[in-house]
Design an enzyme around this catalytic site. Sequence first.
Site, short mmCIF file in Angstrom:
data_model
loop_
_atom_site.label_atom_id
_atom_site.label_comp_id
_atom_site.label_asym_id
_atom_site.label_seq_id
_atom_site.Cartn_x
_atom_site.Cartn_y
_atom_site.Cartn_z
N LYS A 117 -7.19 -4.40 13.96
CA LYS A 117 -6.16 -4.09 13.91
C LYS A 117 -5.06 -4.42 15.26
CE LYS A 117 -5.46 -0.85 10.84
NZ LYS A 117 -4.41 -1.51 9.61
N ALA A 120 -10.96 -4.16 15.91
CA ALA A 120 -10.66 -6.21 16.01
C ALA A 120 -9.54 -6.35 14.81
CB ALA A 120 -12.05 -6.57 16.01
N TYR A 137 -12.53 -2.90 11.99
CA TYR A 137 -11.95 -2.62 11.94
C TYR A 137 -10.83 -2.50 12.97
CZ TYR A 137 -8.03 1.35 11.41
OH TYR A 137 -6.58 1.69 11.31
N SER A 165 -3.00 0.16 14.21
CA SER A 165 -3.79 1.38 14.80
C SER A 165 -4.21 1.94 16.68
CB SER A 165 -5.02 1.71 14.42
OG SER A 165 -6.36 2.46 15.11
N GLY A 171 0.73 -0.97 -0.21
CA GLY A 171 0.16 -0.45 0.01
C GLY A 171 0.45 1.08 0.05
N SER A 213 1.23 3.56 -2.57
CA SER A 213 0.71 4.68 -3.79
C SER A 213 0.55 5.26 -3.08
CB SER A 213 -1.01 4.09 -4.65
OG SER A 213 -1.72 3.24 -3.77
#
Length: 244
Positions: free
Chosen positions: A154, A152, A150, A136, A9, A11
């Site tokens: 992380k 959970a 989200y 996070s 990731g 970009s």
Amino acid sequence: MSKHCIITGCSRGIGKAIAGRLIEDGYRVTGTRRSAPFPEEFQSNSRFNGLTADLAENSDLEDVLGPLLKSGEADVLINNAGIFTDAAIWSDDNQWLDVWDRTQQVNLRAPALLTKWFVNACLEKKKEGIVINIASRAAYRGDTQEYAAYAASKAGLTAFTKSLARNLGKNGIVAYTIAPGFIETDMALESVEVLGREALTRDSAFDEITTPDEVAAIVSFLAKGEVKHMTGSTLHINGGSYMI
Ligand code: NAP
């Protein structure tokens, strides 16, 4: 020969800042994207190699990223790509589970599998390996109910990282988690739409949102391999909004 770092990731956002910093540090970088173009400055740099792979597609993992990670050519793996999708707890089960499953696939299952391949290749070649997983603040503090999937994912990534760290240090593998709060990227803008702009700095010690460059500076430090006894640690960067 300079170290070879793989980052998912890159970009946009945090991944772009990390890849740029690692290139600047003199490393060779292989970066991935899903669909957005790589920045021009990466494409024209001989130390950068770009791959296109959707972490939601198991065939992309196997066919595009598998050969590279299993080759034992990389020294550092940075699992950065992630999604942040909301689904209200009272939405219908199918819709809620769609978001749950996709989030776990991209944010947890895919990085775990990439890490497994990377670690096994390092063990086979008897070489040192550094894993850096971008989790996070939500993994520790929790998130709002819309983003429970989200948080959970992380938290799972963080526990996975700690498990590797505890068990593989004697084999030369170290693993770290970075836990950012709001960082100024497209992803944070999605939060503005759901939570409002004020939510991004409400709990911060600063008026401004943290920049991706600060996260890149942490990765640059960890990638040097100078602090192996910090293995298993989480490095928190959240503007002092959540101190542990
Ligand atoms: P971003 O600006 O939305 O960028 C996400 C990156 O991940 C892009 O390069 C994107 O590729 C890639 N990506 C997304 N879904 C993918 C998929 N299915 N397969 C492959 N690549 C995919 O996000 P960001 O803010 O930089 O976030 C980077 C990481 O930091 C994430 O893991 C995120 O959870 C974490 N984080 C961010 C914040 C924040 O406030 N920004 C806070 C805490 C943690 P394309 O450009 O091709 O779509």
